[in-house]
Design a protein around this motif. Structure first.
Motif, PDB file in Angstrom:
ATOM      1  N   SER A  50      61.517  78.589 -23.073  1.00 58.52           N
ATOM      2  CA  SER A  50      61.127  79.661 -22.140  1.00 58.52           C
ATOM      3  C   SER A  50      61.225  79.182 -20.698  1.00 58.52           C
ATOM      4  N   LEU A  51      60.756  77.959 -20.446  1.00 55.96           N
ATOM      5  CA  LEU A  51      60.877  77.397 -19.096  1.00 55.96           C
ATOM      6  C   LEU A  51      62.337  77.279 -18.680  1.00 55.96           C
ATOM      7  N   PHE A  52      63.178  76.875 -19.620  1.00 55.17           N
ATOM      8  CA  PHE A  52      64.604  76.756 -19.319  1.00 55.17           C
ATOM      9  C   PHE A  52      65.205  78.112 -18.962  1.00 55.17           C
ATOM     10  N   PHE A  53      64.919  79.139 -19.765  1.00 58.65           N
ATOM     11  CA  PHE A  53      65.462  80.461 -19.465  1.00 58.65           C
ATOM     12  C   PHE A  53      64.876  81.026 -18.171  1.00 58.65           C
ATOM     13  N   LEU A  54      63.623  80.729 -17.895  1.00 56.73           N
ATOM     14  CA  LEU A  54      63.027  81.144 -16.627  1.00 56.73           C
ATOM     15  C   LEU A  54      63.743  80.474 -15.462  1.00 56.73           C
ATOM     16  N   ARG A  55      64.071  79.205 -15.624  1.00 58.99           N
ATOM     17  CA  ARG A  55      64.827  78.472 -14.585  1.00 58.99           C
ATOM     18  C   ARG A  55      66.192  79.115 -14.363  1.00 58.99           C
ATOM     19  N   ILE A  56      66.864  79.525 -15.435  1.00 54.85           N
ATOM     20  CA  ILE A  56      68.179  80.158 -15.334  1.00 54.85           C
ATOM     21  C   ILE A  56      68.070  81.490 -14.602  1.00 54.85           C
ATOM     22  N   VAL A  57      67.074  82.285 -14.971  1.00 57.38           N
ATOM     23  CA  VAL A  57      66.919  83.620 -14.373  1.00 57.38           C
ATOM     24  C   VAL A  57      66.549  83.510 -12.896  1.00 57.38           C
ATOM     25  N   LEU A  58      65.620  82.637 -12.571  1.00 57.07           N
ATOM     26  CA  LEU A  58      65.177  82.527 -11.180  1.00 57.07           C
ATOM     27  C   LEU A  58      66.221  81.891 -10.273  1.00 57.07           C
ATOM     28  N   SER A  59      66.990  80.951 -10.793  1.00 55.91           N
ATOM     29  CA  SER A  59      67.984  80.279  -9.947  1.00 55.91           C
ATOM     30  C   SER A  59      69.311  81.026  -9.907  1.00 55.91           C
ATOM     31  N   GLN A  60      69.502  81.968 -10.839  1.00 54.39           N
ATOM     32  CA  GLN A  60      70.750  82.735 -10.929  1.00 54.39           C
ATOM     33  C   GLN A  60      71.966  81.803 -11.034  1.00 54.39           C
ATOM     34  N   GLY A  61      71.843  80.805 -11.885  1.00 60.01           N
ATOM     35  CA  GLY A  61      72.940  79.866 -12.081  1.00 60.01           C
ATOM     36  C   GLY A  61      72.843  79.197 -13.429  1.00 60.01           C
ATOM     37  N   TRP A  62      73.752  78.274 -13.672  1.00 60.03           N
ATOM     38  CA  TRP A  62      73.780  77.458 -14.892  1.00 60.03           C
ATOM     39  C   TRP A  62      73.854  78.309 -16.161  1.00 60.03           C
ATOM     40  N   PHE A  63      74.682  79.359 -16.103  1.00 59.38           N
ATOM     41  CA  PHE A  63      74.792  80.247 -17.259  1.00 59.38           C
ATOM     42  C   PHE A  63      75.509  79.571 -18.421  1.00 59.38           C
ATOM     43  N   ILE A  64      76.443  78.674 -18.119  1.00 60.55           N
ATOM     44  CA  ILE A  64      77.137  77.936 -19.176  1.00 60.55           C
ATOM     45  C   ILE A  64      76.136  77.072 -19.936  1.00 60.55           C
ATOM     46  N   ASP A  65      75.174  76.465 -19.228  1.00 59.20           N
ATOM     47  CA  ASP A  65      74.159  75.644 -19.894  1.00 59.20           C
ATOM     48  C   ASP A  65      73.293  76.474 -20.826  1.00 59.20           C
ATOM     49  N   ALA A  66      73.102  77.748 -20.485  1.00 60.51           N
ATOM     50  CA  ALA A  66      72.257  78.624 -21.296  1.00 60.51           C
ATOM     51  C   ALA A  66      73.005  79.157 -22.520  1.00 60.51           C
ATOM     52  N   TYR A  67      74.305  78.941 -22.568  1.00 61.44           N
ATOM     53  CA  TYR A  67      75.110  79.397 -23.692  1.00 61.44           C
ATOM     54  C   TYR A  67      74.792  78.506 -24.887  1.00 61.44           C
ATOM     55  N   ALA A  68      73.974  79.001 -25.772  1.00 58.03           N
ATOM     56  CA  ALA A  68      73.317  78.186 -26.796  1.00 58.03           C
ATOM     57  C   ALA A  68      74.095  78.113 -28.103  1.00 58.03           C
ATOM     58  N   ILE A  69      75.382  77.802 -28.038  1.00 59.21           N
ATOM     59  CA  ILE A  69      76.171  77.715 -29.260  1.00 59.21           C
ATOM     60  C   ILE A  69      75.715  76.548 -30.121  1.00 59.21           C
ATOM     61  N   TYR A  70      75.256  75.472 -29.522  1.00 63.75           N
ATOM     62  CA  TYR A  70      74.762  74.323 -30.281  1.00 63.75           C
ATOM     63  C   TYR A  70      73.508  74.705 -31.070  1.00 63.75           C
ATOM     64  N   LEU A  71      72.617  75.461 -30.442  1.00 62.89           N
ATOM     65  CA  LEU A  71      71.412  75.906 -31.136  1.00 62.89           C
ATOM     66  C   LEU A  71      71.753  76.857 -32.284  1.00 62.89           C
ATOM     67  N   LEU A  72      72.775  77.680 -32.108  1.00 65.47           N
ATOM     68  CA  LEU A  72      73.223  78.567 -33.182  1.00 65.47           C
ATOM     69  C   LEU A  72      73.765  77.753 -34.359  1.00 65.47           C
ATOM     70  N   ASN A  73      74.523  76.718 -34.076  1.00 67.85           N
ATOM     71  CA  ASN A  73      75.029  75.850 -35.144  1.00 67.85           C
ATOM     72  C   ASN A  73      73.888  75.154 -35.879  1.00 67.85           C
ATOM     73  N   LEU A  74      72.872  74.730 -35.134  1.00 71.97           N
ATOM     74  CA  LEU A  74      71.712  74.106 -35.774  1.00 71.97           C
ATOM     75  C   LEU A  74      71.007  75.102 -36.691  1.00 71.97           C
ATOM     76  N   LEU A  75      70.843  76.340 -36.224  1.00 69.39           N
ATOM     77  CA  LEU A  75      70.183  77.364 -37.034  1.00 69.39           C
ATOM     78  C   LEU A  75      70.956  77.630 -38.325  1.00 69.39           C
ATOM     79  N   LEU A  76      72.274  77.710 -38.225  1.00 65.84           N
ATOM     80  CA  LEU A  76      73.078  77.961 -39.417  1.00 65.84           C
ATOM     81  C   LEU A  76      72.979  76.793 -40.400  1.00 65.84           C
ATOM     82  N   ALA A  77      72.985  75.575 -39.894  1.00 66.05           N
ATOM     83  CA  ALA A  77      72.847  74.414 -40.784  1.00 66.05           C
ATOM     84  C   ALA A  77      71.469  74.397 -41.432  1.00 66.05           C
ATOM     85  N   PHE A  78      70.453  74.882 -40.716  1.00 66.92           N
ATOM     86  CA  PHE A  78      69.102  74.951 -41.258  1.00 66.92           C
ATOM     87  C   PHE A  78      69.005  75.983 -42.380  1.00 66.92           C
TER      88      PHE A  78
END
Length: 194
Positions: A50-78
């Protein structure tokens, strides 16, 4: 026996190695203390995310970092079983064609109704640890301007949700076809009058 007892001072490499060993041991002790607290670990990770997404929204940047494809892969493996029943069926069919003895599947089937517990491809602990590390690294990336790659963020959001929907649909169809549920829904069966 210390270095002063032998009269030989430790080299800088030995000092660095000893410090690294001490830090890794302390890190492992912290992880060992957190292991049994599943709910608190996940709440902490959700807070960090949540802090990370808040940082993205407030700074209006780092959208590539917020692209959570790695987290999606982890969820699928889980969500996937360690031993894929579709691969087991293929191996079973090959062995029957060759005249060998059939192997047993790790999940119950129509041929074998024996209960076998669901074994995940990615255990919960590794899922949590990898997701937390990835989120902390992503937060660290937002501290440096060089990681703020300009991108049109609505396309990333739409692409992520389409990718999520397609992969989860495929995973849910796989769960229905092979009749397994990766979650422990409900309570354990209790026997007796109470």
């Amino acid at each position: 026996m210390s270095a002063t007892d032998t009269g030989v001072e430790p080299s800088p490499v030995q000092n660095i190695s000893a410090a690294y060993t001490r830090v890794t041991r302390q890190y492992q002790q912290i992880l060992d203390r957190w292991t049994p607290h599943i709910m608190y670990r996940w709440l902490g990770t959700a807070g960090i995310l949540s802090l990370f997404f808040l940082r993205i929204v407030l700074s209006q940047g780092w959208f590539i970092d917020a692209y959570a494809i790695y987290l999606l892969n982890l969820l699928l493996a889980f969500l996937q079983p360690k031993f894929d029943p579709s691969l087991q069926e293929d191996l079973l069919a090959d062995e029957i064609e060759e005249g060998g003895t059939p192997m047993t599947s790790p999940l119950p089937s129509a041929r074998d109704d024996e209960f076998r517990p669901f074994v995940r491809r990615l255990p919960e602990w590794q899922f949590w640890l990898s997701a937390t590390r990835a989120t902390l690294i992503a937060i660290g990336c937002t501290l440096f301007e060089m990681f703020d790659v300009p991108v049109y963020w609505p396309i990333l959001v739409v692409y992520f949700f389409v990718l999520f929907a397609l992969t989860m649909r495929r995973q849910i169809q796989h769960m229905i076809k092979y009749k397994y549920v990766p979650f422990d829904i409900g309570r354990k069966a209790r026997y007796g009058s109470r």
